[in-house]
Design an enzyme around this catalytic site. Structure first.
Site, PDB file in Angstrom:
ATOM      1  N   LYS A   1      14.101 -14.716  -9.712  1.00 40.73           N
ATOM      2  CA  LYS A   1      13.023 -13.822 -11.139  1.00 40.73           C
ATOM      3  C   LYS A   1      12.587 -14.618 -11.815  1.00 40.73           C
ATOM      4  CE  LYS A   1      14.512 -11.435  -9.502  1.00 40.73           C
ATOM      5  NZ  LYS A   1      14.662 -10.953  -7.792  1.00 40.73           N
TER       6      LYS A   1
ATOM      7  N   LYS B   1       6.045  -4.172  -3.570  1.00 44.42           N
ATOM      8  CA  LYS B   1       7.404  -3.848  -3.251  1.00 44.42           C
ATOM      9  C   LYS B   1       8.118  -3.697  -2.305  1.00 44.42           C
ATOM     10  CE  LYS B   1      11.508  -2.785  -5.458  1.00 44.42           C
ATOM     11  NZ  LYS B   1      12.066  -4.009  -5.703  1.00 44.42           N
TER      12      LYS B   1
ATOM     13  N   ASN C   1      -1.831   2.661   5.492  1.00 44.84           N
ATOM     14  CA  ASN C   1      -1.032   1.601   5.051  1.00 44.84           C
ATOM     15  C   ASN C   1      -0.572   1.029   6.030  1.00 44.84           C
ATOM     16  OD1 ASN C   1       1.164   0.248   3.935  1.00 44.84           O
ATOM     17  ND2 ASN C   1       2.411   2.187   4.339  1.00 44.84           N
ATOM     18  N   GLY C   2      -0.571  -0.656   6.178  1.00 47.11           N
ATOM     19  CA  GLY C   2       0.016  -1.307   7.209  1.00 47.11           C
ATOM     20  C   GLY C   2      -1.200  -1.999   7.549  1.00 47.11           C
TER      21      GLY C   2
ATOM     22  N   GLU D   1      18.353 -17.060  -6.197  1.00 49.15           N
ATOM     23  CA  GLU D   1      18.030 -16.220  -6.875  1.00 49.15           C
ATOM     24  C   GLU D   1      17.945 -16.183  -8.230  1.00 49.15           C
ATOM     25  OE1 GLU D   1      16.913 -13.101  -5.776  1.00 49.15           O
ATOM     26  OE2 GLU D   1      17.933 -11.339  -7.530  1.00 49.15           O
TER      27      GLU D   1
ATOM     28  N   ARG E   1       3.873  -0.053  -4.644  1.00 50.86           N
ATOM     29  CA  ARG E   1       3.744  -0.816  -3.624  1.00 50.86           C
ATOM     30  C   ARG E   1       2.566  -1.569  -3.428  1.00 50.86           C
ATOM     31  NH1 ARG E   1       7.014   2.108  -0.053  1.00 50.86           N
ATOM     32  NH2 ARG E   1       4.988   1.551   1.067  1.00 50.86           N
TER      33      ARG E   1
ATOM     34  N   GLU F   1       8.849 -14.991 -10.240  1.00 55.28           N
ATOM     35  CA  GLU F   1       8.284 -13.709  -9.544  1.00 55.28           C
ATOM     36  C   GLU F   1       7.659 -12.709 -11.266  1.00 55.28           C
ATOM     37  OE1 GLU F   1       9.563 -10.666  -7.098  1.00 55.28           O
ATOM     38  OE2 GLU F   1      11.923 -11.323  -7.893  1.00 55.28           O
TER      39      GLU F   1
ATOM     40  N   CYS G   1       0.901  -1.193  -0.374  1.00 53.26           N
ATOM     41  CA  CYS G   1       0.213  -0.216   0.091  1.00 53.26           C
ATOM     42  C   CYS G   1       0.628   1.609  -0.217  1.00 53.26           C
ATOM     43  CB  CYS G   1      -0.759   0.545   1.708  1.00 53.26           C
ATOM     44  SG  CYS G   1      -2.402  -1.302   1.423  1.00 53.26           S
TER      45      CYS G   1
ATOM     46  N   HIS H   1      19.749 -37.169  -5.706  1.00 56.32           N
ATOM     47  CA  HIS H   1      18.995 -37.918  -4.575  1.00 56.32           C
ATOM     48  C   HIS H   1      17.530 -37.212  -4.206  1.00 56.32           C
ATOM     49  CE1 HIS H   1      23.061 -38.620  -2.437  1.00 56.32           C
ATOM     50  NE2 HIS H   1      23.501 -37.190  -2.841  1.00 56.32           N
TER      51      HIS H   1
ATOM     52  N   TRP I   1      -3.068  -2.921  -1.621  1.00 54.78           N
ATOM     53  CA  TRP I   1      -2.194  -4.235  -1.986  1.00 54.78           C
ATOM     54  C   TRP I   1      -3.179  -5.306  -0.949  1.00 54.78           C
ATOM     55  CZ3 TRP I   1      -0.565  -8.294   0.811  1.00 54.78           C
ATOM     56  CH2 TRP I   1       0.275  -9.611   0.885  1.00 54.78           C
TER      57      TRP I   1
HETATM   58  O1  M6R Z   1      12.869  -4.241   0.723  1.00 54.83           O
HETATM   59  P1  M6R Z   1      13.667  -5.524   0.806  1.00 54.83           P
HETATM   60  O2  M6R Z   1      14.865  -6.171   0.550  1.00 54.83           O
HETATM   61  O3  M6R Z   1      13.666  -6.080   2.220  1.00 54.83           O
HETATM   62  O4  M6R Z   1      12.475  -6.788   0.015  1.00 54.83           O
HETATM   63  C1  M6R Z   1      12.499  -8.471   0.475  1.00 54.83           C
HETATM   64  C2  M6R Z   1      12.133  -9.122  -0.128  1.00 54.83           C
HETATM   65  O5  M6R Z   1      10.909  -8.924  -0.329  1.00 54.83           O
HETATM   66  C3  M6R Z   1      12.456  -8.746  -1.771  1.00 54.83           C
HETATM   67  O6  M6R Z   1      13.646  -9.208  -2.087  1.00 54.83           O
HETATM   68  C4  M6R Z   1      11.823  -9.214  -3.006  1.00 54.83           C
HETATM   69  O7  M6R Z   1      11.803 -11.151  -2.639  1.00 54.83           O
HETATM   70  C5  M6R Z   1      11.558  -8.876  -3.997  1.00 54.83           C
HETATM   71  N1  M6R Z   1      10.428  -8.770  -5.000  1.00 54.83           N
HETATM   72  C6  M6R Z   1      12.278 -10.167  -4.950  1.00 54.83           C
HETATM   73  O8  M6R Z   1      12.716  -9.589  -6.935  1.00 54.83           O
END
Ligand code: M6R
Length: 608
Positions: A485, A603, A101-102, A481, A27, A488, A2, A504, A75
């Site tokens: 990527k 985000k 927000n929260g 990682e 956000r 997501e 949010c 295994h 969100w």
């Molecule tokens: O803002 P942060 O780095 O704490 O966020 C952590 C994760 O939410 C963030 O890295 C998330 O996994 C990304 N969307 C990945 O691309």
């Protein structure tokens, strides 16, 4: 999770709110709304979906006249993304509107109490209790009502509140959710982050938890939780407008991938003086570093994976045990952490709820905390004992790229710095490794330049329903990682696996329908991973390998090869990830995905 904005001034508020919401859309983007004060009434407009829908509904704000207002992009947590659940929420008497927000953790009991008292609820949100509490506590003084309401709330909240009885005023409150005030001339603002403010002002006030403020066109007054006015410093926002815009790129993600050489240079270069790493923003003295027994790294998502790659560099150079823990697990694990532990906290946003909670838990147990954070003034930066900023600039795409690689850059800096302070490294090796670190931006630029074939590879691999990313050691950290990527942004199932573990059990899944992305950039285990390539090929998998250009042997083993420039293994992750970011980007593009705003994500994850 949010984004909220607000304005009090002389101009029409709605267009300013809509512009701010566009900047905050990363956000959360399942529904949005604005509330504008016009004399003694409030015009509320809410829609399901993107800000573009809200612009259409309000004729770019023209249908909502008035010079004071608040806005929200959502969100969903409590209640589905519907027009009714979208913010702002109105009080029963129509005099108050609130954006939030929260999460209000005690909303159930508050809701029951308010229903008993006769308040009518329209939505399923936790937020709606706030606006009814304000109505209940309002006796001619909004400030008092805000104080009394805040005292009843448990959880995290950044609030914007307007009231028809005080038509020039916007009240804001901050508790464990980001909130920044923008100081203008004859007009003032608030927003969840600076990207929504930079088009209007570069002067900002960062609120602390528990503080609240009254915003009018001509003044901003900040109060402590008891309601006493306090003096706050006005800080200069250094992020420029262009860096929060696409600048000709089709997506923020591509722009941010391409920005990585610059971002890493900006992170590393100012910390090197006379061939020495200088971390004078911190007090990480030689005595302190020699006194610690272990390092624990905690974070979520990609930041956690950056920690996994950083562990190799720190252990290798400093000879000290490094544990990498998911923050959402660490916070509830009764961790064995004491004053001899250095806790490194990684976060791009600096607002991730699980990471904040894990950090607080470890602080309680005596650990010193070092935050590696991108957002200046964020909760994690403010809570940690020491902070090293990543100077990536604003990262807008939900999928992190430059946020991740600049975290690696700071971890590498820290590893070398600490190794030197702890006397674990001779001068010659230190000098050579520092040289490698300084040239990382160049290596990344070369990687970007030599990988023009990736869009074509994406055309080949984008139809698969599932893929594996394999590697060993540092390559495994990159597999984690790389797979995230891919998942997501392209929604293709992608599994990262330590290459040696396949046999295994998991190798049972390998067939001609499972492409395997094999990471082979770690000399010490390269031959081993190449054997794993042979094994998966024997079971029908197509293999796309990522390796150094010197490793021509791999050409006869893999179906496709992406070459990257050779880099010292402990720092190679920052280069090796680049083609995987590009591959995920182009696969998602082939599949017509919403790359910058993938479904179900946001985000900044400010909820547990
Ligand atoms: O803002 P942060 O780095 O704490 O966020 C952590 C994760 O939410 C963030 O890295 C998330 O996994 C990304 N969307 C990945 O691309």
């Amino acid at each position: 999770m949010c984004g909220i904005v607000g304005y009090s001034g002389a101009q029409d508020a709605a267009p300013i709110l809509l512009e701010g919401l566009k900047k905050l859309e990363y956000r959360g983007y399942d529904s949005a709304g604005i509330a504008v004060l016009n004399g003694n009434s409030i015009t509320v407009s809410k829609v399901t979906g993107r800000i573009a829908n809200l612009c259409e509904k309000t004729a770019d704000g023209k249908n909502c006249p008035g010079t004071v207002g608040i806005g929200h992009t959502r969100w969903a947590t409590h209640g589905a993304p519907t027009d009714t659940n979208a913010h702002p929420h109105l009080s029963n008497d129509g005099k108050f509107a609130v954006v939030h927000n929260g999460i209000v953790e005690n909303y159930m009991s508050l809701r029951e109490e308010l229903i008993e008292k006769g308040y009518r609820f329209e939505s399923q949100t936790d937020t709606e209790v706030i606006v009814h509490l304000i109505e209940m506590y309002y006796v001619g003084d909004l400030k008092k009502a805000v104080i009394k309401t805040s005292a009843r709330l448990q959880g995290s909240y950044a609030l914007g509140v307007v009231c028809t009885e005080e038509p020039q005023n916007v009240y804001v409150v901050r508790e464990s959710s980001p909130l920044i005030l923008g100081v203008g001339v004859g007009e003032n603002y608030f927003a969840s982050d600076v990207t929504a403010l930079v088009s209007y002002t570069r002067n900002a006030i960062y609120l602390e938890d528990g503080e609240f403020a009254k915003i009018t066109p001509d003044s901003i007054t900040v109060f402590d939780p008891a309601g006493q006015p306090i003096q706050k410093k006005i800080s200069r926002i250094t992020w420029d407008i262009q860096s929060a815009e696409k600048g000709g790129y089709e997506h923020f993600m591509l722009k941010e991938i391409v920005e990585q050489p610059r971002a890493i240079k900006a992170t590393i270069a100012p910390r090197i003086k006379d061939s020495e790493i200088v971390l004078d923003e911190t007090e990480l003295t030689a005595d302190y570093l020699r006194s610690i027994h272990k390092i624990v790294i905690t974070a979520c998502g990609s930041a956690y994976y950056a920690g996994c790659a950083g562990k190799y560099a720190i252990e290798h150079l400093c000879h000290i045990p490094v544990q990498v823990e998911l923050a959402s697990e660490l916070r509830y694990s009764n961790p064995l952490i004491d004053e001899h532990t250095l806790l490194i906290v990684l976060s791009q946003s600096g607002e991730t709820a699980d990471t904040i909670a894990a950090m607080k838990e470890c602080k309680k147990r005596g650990a010193k905390t070092l935050a590696i954070v991108n957002v200046v003034g964020s909760t994690i930066a403010k809570t940690a004992d020491e902070t090293l900023y990543t100077w990536a600039g604003p990262e807008i795409a939900v999928a992190t790229t430059k946020g991740y690689t600049t975290q690696l850059a700071v971890l590498y800096l820290f590893a070398l710095y600490a190794a030197k302070k702890m006397n674990r490294l001779d001068d010659e090796t230190y000098g050579k490794l520092l040289e490698t670190l300084i040239t990382l931006p160049k290596r990344i630029q070369e990687t970007l330049d030599m990988n023009s074939a990736i869009p074509n590879l994406a055309k080949k691999y984008h139809t698969t329903g599932s893929m594996f990313f394999i590697g060993r050691n540092t390559d495994y950290a990159i597999a984690l990682e790389g797979a995230l990527k891919m998942k997501e942004i392209s929604y293709i199932h992608a599994e990262s696996y330590a290459a040696g573990e396949l046999k295994h059990g998991t190798i049972a899944l390998i067939d001609e329908h499972q492409p395997v992305i094999a990471l082979c950039c770690n000399d010490s285990v390269m031959e081993k991973t190449m054997s794993n390539i042979v094994e998966v090929k024997a079971r029908g998998a197509e293999v796309l390998a990522v390796t150094f250009k010197e490793n021509q042997k791999i050409v006869s083993l893999a179906d496709d090869v992406i070459f990257i420039p050779k880099v010292e293994t402990i720092f190679s992750a920052a280069v090796e990830i680049i083609p995987l970011q590009l591959l995920a980007y182009y696969v998602a593009k082939e599949n017509g995905c919403d790359i910058d705003k993938p479904k179900n994500l946001a985000k900044s994850v400010t909820v547990e």
